[in-house]
Design a protein around this motif. Structure first.
Motif, PDB file in Angstrom:
ATOM      1  N   ALA A  52     106.718  37.047  78.139  1.00 43.28           N
ATOM      2  CA  ALA A  52     107.677  36.948  77.043  1.00 43.28           C
ATOM      3  C   ALA A  52     107.398  38.049  76.034  1.00 43.28           C
ATOM      4  N   SER A  53     108.474  38.467  75.351  1.00 36.86           N
ATOM      5  CA  SER A  53     108.324  39.532  74.363  1.00 36.86           C
ATOM      6  C   SER A  53     109.218  39.253  73.162  1.00 36.86           C
ATOM      7  N   TYR A  54     108.809  39.760  72.017  1.00 36.75           N
ATOM      8  CA  TYR A  54     109.576  39.623  70.780  1.00 36.75           C
ATOM      9  C   TYR A  54     109.452  40.921  70.015  1.00 36.75           C
ATOM     10  N   ASN A  55     110.609  41.349  69.417  1.00 40.44           N
ATOM     11  CA  ASN A  55     110.603  42.608  68.688  1.00 40.44           C
ATOM     12  C   ASN A  55     111.376  42.432  67.387  1.00 40.44           C
ATOM     13  N   LEU A  56     110.810  42.904  66.310  1.00 38.62           N
ATOM     14  CA  LEU A  56     111.447  42.897  64.993  1.00 38.62           C
ATOM     15  C   LEU A  56     111.269  44.283  64.398  1.00 38.62           C
ATOM     16  N   SER A  57     112.407  44.950  64.077  1.00 38.65           N
ATOM     17  CA  SER A  57     112.321  46.320  63.589  1.00 38.65           C
ATOM     18  C   SER A  57     113.338  46.557  62.480  1.00 38.65           C
ATOM     19  N   TRP A  58     113.101  47.592  61.707  1.00 44.03           N
ATOM     20  CA  TRP A  58     114.002  48.028  60.637  1.00 44.03           C
ATOM     21  C   TRP A  58     114.286  49.506  60.833  1.00 44.03           C
ATOM     22  N   THR A  59     115.555  49.863  60.704  1.00 40.11           N
ATOM     23  CA  THR A  59     115.990  51.236  60.904  1.00 40.11           C
ATOM     24  C   THR A  59     116.746  51.710  59.670  1.00 40.11           C
ATOM     25  N   ALA A  60     116.492  52.962  59.270  1.00 42.45           N
ATOM     26  CA  ALA A  60     117.172  53.564  58.121  1.00 42.45           C
ATOM     27  C   ALA A  60     117.629  54.961  58.492  1.00 42.45           C
ATOM     28  N   LEU A  61     118.904  55.287  58.201  1.00 41.28           N
ATOM     29  CA  LEU A  61     119.479  56.610  58.445  1.00 41.28           C
ATOM     30  C   LEU A  61     119.981  57.158  57.115  1.00 41.28           C
ATOM     31  N   SER A  62     119.631  58.403  56.822  1.00 44.76           N
ATOM     32  CA  SER A  62     120.074  58.989  55.552  1.00 44.76           C
ATOM     33  C   SER A  62     120.079  60.496  55.656  1.00 44.76           C
ATOM     34  N   ASN A  63     120.758  61.114  54.695  1.00 46.84           N
ATOM     35  CA  ASN A  63     120.776  62.571  54.573  1.00 46.84           C
ATOM     36  C   ASN A  63     120.088  62.961  53.274  1.00 46.84           C
ATOM     37  N   GLY A  64     119.594  64.193  53.266  1.00 46.82           N
ATOM     38  CA  GLY A  64     118.928  64.669  52.054  1.00 46.82           C
ATOM     39  C   GLY A  64     117.457  64.318  52.069  1.00 46.82           C
ATOM     40  N   SER A  65     116.974  63.859  50.920  1.00 44.37           N
ATOM     41  CA  SER A  65     115.554  63.550  50.776  1.00 44.37           C
ATOM     42  C   SER A  65     115.171  62.350  51.645  1.00 44.37           C
ATOM     43  N   PRO A  66     114.023  62.448  52.348  1.00 50.44           N
ATOM     44  CA  PRO A  66     113.608  61.328  53.198  1.00 50.44           C
ATOM     45  C   PRO A  66     113.056  60.140  52.406  1.00 50.44           C
TER      46      PRO A  66
END
Length: 438
Positions: free
Chosen positions: A287-301
Motif C-alpha cells: 500500500a502507498s499514500y502520497n500527499l504533496s503541494w505544488t506551486a507554479l508562478s512567474n517572476g521571483s521564486p
C-alpha cells in the motif's frame, strides 16, 4: 659463539624483566575467568553477535511503514513553445511557468511480503549461528589457556628438578674438593665434578627461558600486563592423584560439539533459504499514500506562491510471471547446497567419533604411563640415595653416582611429562565434546 651471545642476551632480558615483574599466585580457574573477560578474540565474537542482532532489526524495520519527505524546485530558462494554426495563421504560444515548487510526503507499507517474512526468520537463525561462533571462541580460548597453564606448571616443575640436580652436583663437587684437600681424591676428580656443575648451568638457563616463554604465552591469552608473572597455585605433582583412566561409561556424546552444532545451524539456514527461494513465486502486495503541494508562478521564486494540495492512496500487486528461469535455478542451487551439507554432517560425525575414541585411548595410555613412571621414579630415587651414601663413604665411583643422578633426573622429567600429556589430552577431549568447564 653465536649461541653464547644469544644465551647472554636472553639471560640479560630475563634478569631485567625479573627486576620489574610482580609475581602473582593465580589458579587456573582465575586465569580462565580473566581470559574470558579480557581476551580480544572473545570480545570480537561478542561484538559479532551484536552486529547480527542489529542486522535482524534492520530487516525487521522493513515491515513498518516507510515515510519520506521530498522537496523540489525547478526554474525554467526557456518556456516550452507550441505552434497552433488559427484562421490560416500560425501562432506561437508559451506554456508553463518560471517557477515550479513540489513538496510532499510519501508513505508505503508492505501488506503481503512472503520473502520479507522469511528473511526475518532467517535472521533469527543467523543470530544462533553467531552465538555458536562466540561459544566456539570461548571453548577454544579455554583449551588454549588450559594448555598454557599446564605448560607453565611443567616448566616450573622441570626447573625445580634441574635445580635440585644442580644443587646435588654442587654438593658432590664440594665433597671432591674436601677429599682433594685431605689427599683422598685426585685433581682429575675435582675437575670432572666442577665441569659437571658447569654443564648443568646451561640446562638451568634453558629452564628459565622456557618458564619465561610459558608465562608470556599465558599472559598474552589473558590479555594482562607484561610486568606481571603468574605463579601456579598448585604443583604438577599434586594433580597426579586425580588422573585415572577415562571411565568406560563416561559421557562421549557429541551433542555439544561446537563444529557439529554450527553445521546443524548452517543446515537450518540452508533449509530456510530453500523456502525463501520458493516464496519468490508468491505475489506481493503493498500500500502507498502520497500527499504533496505544488506551486507554479512567474517572476521571483519567493513571492506570490500559491501551493495547491494533491494526495492519493493506492495498492500495488506484483505477480511474478517470467524471469528467464533465474528463480528456478536459484532454488535448485539452494537444494544442492542443502544436500551437500547433509553429506558433510555424516562425514563429520564419523570423524568426530574417531577423534573421541583416539582421545580416550590417549588418556588411558597416559594414565598408565603416569602409574608406570611414578614407580620408575620411586625406584630411581631409591637407587640414587643408595649410590649417594655409597659415594660418600668411598664405596662407589663418581661415574656410578653420575649415572644414578641422570637416571633419577630422567625419571622425574618423564613422570612430569606424563602428567602434562594427560592434562592436555583431557583439555582437548573437553574441547571436542564441547564441555565449557572452568
Amino acid at each position: 659463539m653465536k649461541h653464547l651471545i644469544t644465551i647472554f642476551f636472553i639471560t640479560f632480558y630475563i634478569s631485567a624483566s625479573a627486576l620489574h615483574a610482580e609475581n602473582i599466585i593465580m589458579s587456573r580457574q582465575k586465569c580462565l575467568e580473566i581470559a574470558l573477560q579480557d581476551n580480544p578474540t572473545v570480545k570480537i565474537a561478542d561484538l559479532e553477535v551484536k552486529k547480527v542482532d542489529y542486522a535482524k532489526k534492520e530487516t525487521l524495520a522493513n515491515v513498518f511503514p516507510t515515510i519520506d519527505f521530498t522537496g523540489a524546485y525547478q526554474r525554467s530558462i526557456e518556456l516550452q513553445t507550441i505552434r497552433m494554426d488559427m484562421g490560416g495563421q500560425s501562432q506561437s504560444i508559451k506554456m508553463g511557468s518560471d517557477n515550479t515548487w513540489n513538496l510532499g510526503f510519501a508513505a508505503s507499507l508492505p501488506i503481503i511480503a512472503p520473502t520479507l517474512w522469511k528473511a526475518i526468520d532467517i535472521s533469527d537463525t543467523q543470530i544462533l549461528a553467531s552465538l555458536e561462533d562466540a561459544r566456539a571462541s570461548r571453548l577454544d580460548l579455554i583449551n588454549q589457556v588450559n594448555k598454557a597453564y599446564y605448560a607453565l606448571m611443567l616448566a616450573v616443575a622441570s626447573k625445580n628438578v634441574i635445580l635440585a640436580n644442580y644443587d646435588v652436583a654442587k654438593f658432590n663437587a664440594d665433597i671432591y674438593q674436601k677429599q682433594f684437600e685431605n689427599g683422598t681424591a685426585s685433581e682429575y676428580d675435582v675437575l670432572r665434578s666442577s665441569v659437571q656443575v658447569k654443564n648443568i648451568e646451561p640446562e638451568l638457563l634453558q629452564a628459565d627461558i622456557a618458564l619465561k616463554q610459558c608465562q608470556l604465552q599465558l599472559k598474552v591469552l589473558m590479555g594482562i600486563s607484561a610486568d606481571i608473572d603468574i605463579i601456579p597455585d598448585i604443583a604438577l605433582n599434586d594433580l597426579s592423584e586425580e588422573m585415572w583412566a577415562y571411565p568406560a561409561n563416561g559421557d562421549t556424546s557429541l551433542q555439544d560439539n561446537t563444529t557439529l552444532r554450527s553445521l546443524d545451524i548452517q543446515r537450518t539456514l540452508l533449509s530456510k533459504n530453500v523456502t525463501l527461494k520458493k516464496f519468490a513465486w508468491i505475489p506481493s502486495l503493498g500500500a502507498s499514500y502520497n500527499l504533496s503541494w505544488t506551486a507554479l508562478s512567474n517572476g521571483s521564486p519567493f513571492k506570490n506562491q500559491n501551493f495547491n494540495p494533491y494526495s492519493y492512496v493506492g495498492v500495488a500487486l506484483s505477480v511474478p510471471i517470467f524471469s528467464g528461469g533465474s528463480k528456478l535455478y536459484g532454488l535448485r542451487q539452494a537444494q544442492v547446497q542443502l544436500k551437500e551439507i547433509e553429506l558433510q554432517k555424516d562425514y563429520l560425525i564419523n570423524s568426530l567419533n574417531m577423534q573421541v575414541d583416539l582421545a580416550i585411548d590417549n588418556m588411558n595410555r597416559e594414565a598408565a604411563q603416569i602409574s608406570t613412571s611414578k614407580e620408575g621414579m620411586a625406584q630411581a630415587k631409591k637407587a640414587y640415595e643408595i649410590m649417594q651414601k655409597s659415594f660418600e663413604i668411598g664405596a662407589a665411583s663418581y661415574l656410578e653416582l653420575r649415572d644414578a643422578e641422570l637416571a633419577n633426573t630422567s625419571a622425574q622429567l618423564v613422570y612430569l611429562q606424563a602428567i602434562y600429556n594427560y592434562l592436555v589430552s583431557s583439555s582437548e577431549l573437553d574441547l571436542l565434546l564441547g564441555k565449557e568447564i572452568l
